[in-house]
Enzyme design. Structure first.
Site, PDB file in Angstrom:
ATOM      1  N   ASP A 135     -10.283  -4.079  -4.251  1.00 59.33           N
ATOM      2  CA  ASP A 135      -9.393  -2.905  -4.187  1.00 59.33           C
ATOM      3  C   ASP A 135      -9.651  -1.781  -5.030  1.00 59.33           C
ATOM      4  O   ASP A 135      -9.470  -1.941  -6.333  1.00 59.33           O
ATOM      5  CB  ASP A 135      -8.132  -3.281  -4.234  1.00 59.33           C
TER       6      ASP A 135
ATOM      7  N   HIS B 103      -7.668  -5.148  -0.375  1.00 55.23           N
ATOM      8  CA  HIS B 103      -6.632  -4.152   0.005  1.00 55.23           C
ATOM      9  C   HIS B 103      -6.316  -4.359   1.704  1.00 55.23           C
ATOM     10  O   HIS B 103      -7.070  -4.454   2.447  1.00 55.23           O
ATOM     11  CB  HIS B 103      -6.929  -2.825  -0.322  1.00 55.23           C
TER      12      HIS B 103
ATOM     13  N   SER C 288       0.856  -0.925  -0.078  1.00 51.59           N
ATOM     14  CA  SER C 288      -0.113   0.046   0.005  1.00 51.59           C
ATOM     15  C   SER C 288       1.021   1.161  -0.060  1.00 51.59           C
ATOM     16  O   SER C 288       1.629   1.436  -0.887  1.00 51.59           O
ATOM     17  CB  SER C 288      -1.028   0.017   1.132  1.00 51.59           C
TER      18      SER C 288
END
Length: 288
Positions: free
Chosen positions: A228, A258, A135
């Site tokens: 995501d 995610h 991320s």
């Protein structure tokens, strides 16, 4: 993460919540030692009983540039080290909004240079040092490769980018096409605003997808997930890297959200994902 227009007011509570979640995650027993990387806190993990010089993955945690530290992602780093059979150096970079761009990226660069220069002293192989992140950490990893190239410095062995945000203008189709609780456009926009301040979201060091030149970068292992809103960020970046002549491996993992690396590895789908990441990391370290 969660939605809401009061992110900054809730930030202490959000950080406490992430810390509690991180402490609750099961993880394998490994060797772990904290170090000071020229002012940046780092933590080195090695598989228990591992001998000789191990390859080293410098790993950057996620958390929207506003959350996370060495403790929240301790389990994540332990699983990566155990599954890949490599050393992992976690980096405790500074967070926004207290420290906006480029503070966190500066810390990543400092830790990277410290690790590269001291790899042998850390029991690692100086010829096999890679950068990676998940991320926001993957965003920082990608940005670091651009900075290193611009400075004429050596590229990492490879870059591991797990569902990376690469376009902080939030203009990719999946932002609105994929719904994930806690990761709305409004929340993402608050994270970006807290991180950037007055810096343009098109700056290539915050949005690598907007870089005019993506050539001559480290081989990229890009992993995206089905659930995501940032999925297109990773996949379009993989395509852009490929078009620029870089070596790229890209794979979308089905039925995972995610932030899956912050889920218990006891879940079969998460365990399988760690197995895949470990195998891919080992493969890229072991190639000639």
């Amino acid at each position: 993460m969660r939605d809401g227009a009061t992110l900054l007011g809730d930030l202490p509570a959000l950080r406490r919540s992430m810390a509690e979640q991180g402490r609750a995650l099961p993880a394998p027993e490994l060797e772990a030692a904290d170090h000071d990387a020229d002012g940046v806190p780092v933590r080195l993990y090695r598989p228990a009983g591992a001998a000789g010089q191990l390859p080293l993955l410098v790993f950057l945690h996620g958390g929207g540039w506003i959350l996370g530290d060495l403790d929240t992602h301790d389990a994540c780093c332990r699983w990566l080290s155990e599954r890949a059979g490599c050393a992992v150096l976690a980096v405790g970079y500074r967070l926004a909004p207290e420290h906006r761009f480029p503070a966190g990226l500066d810390d990543v660069g400092t830790a990277w240079r410290w690790a590269s220069a001291r790899a042998a002293a850390l029991g690692c192989d100086p010829a096999r040092v890679a950068i990676g992140g998940e991320s926001a950490g993957a965003n920082l990893a990608a940005a670091l490769t651009l900075r290193l190239r611009e400075a004429g410095e050596a590229q990492p062995r490879f870059q591991l980018l797990v569902h990376p945000p690469t376009d902080l203008t939030l203009s990719q189709p999946s932002i609105d096409a994929v719904e994930l609780p806690g990761l709305s456009r409004a929340f993402l926009a608050e994270c970006v605003g807290a991180y950037l301040g007055d810096v343009s979201a098109e700056h290539p060091h915050v949005s690598p997808l907007h870089a005019a030149d993506l050539s001559a970068l480290a081989p990229a292992v890009v992993v995206t997930v089905e659930l995501d809103p940032l999925r297109d960020d990773g996949e379009f970046y993989a395509l852009a890297l490929t078009r620029a002549g870089n070596e790229v491996s890209v794979q979308r993992l089905p039925a995972l959200p995610h932030g899956f690396m912050f889920l218990p590895a006891s879940e079969p789908r998460v365990a399988a994902a760690y197995d895949l990441l470990g195998a891919r990391i080992a493969l890229y370290f072991d190639r000639p």
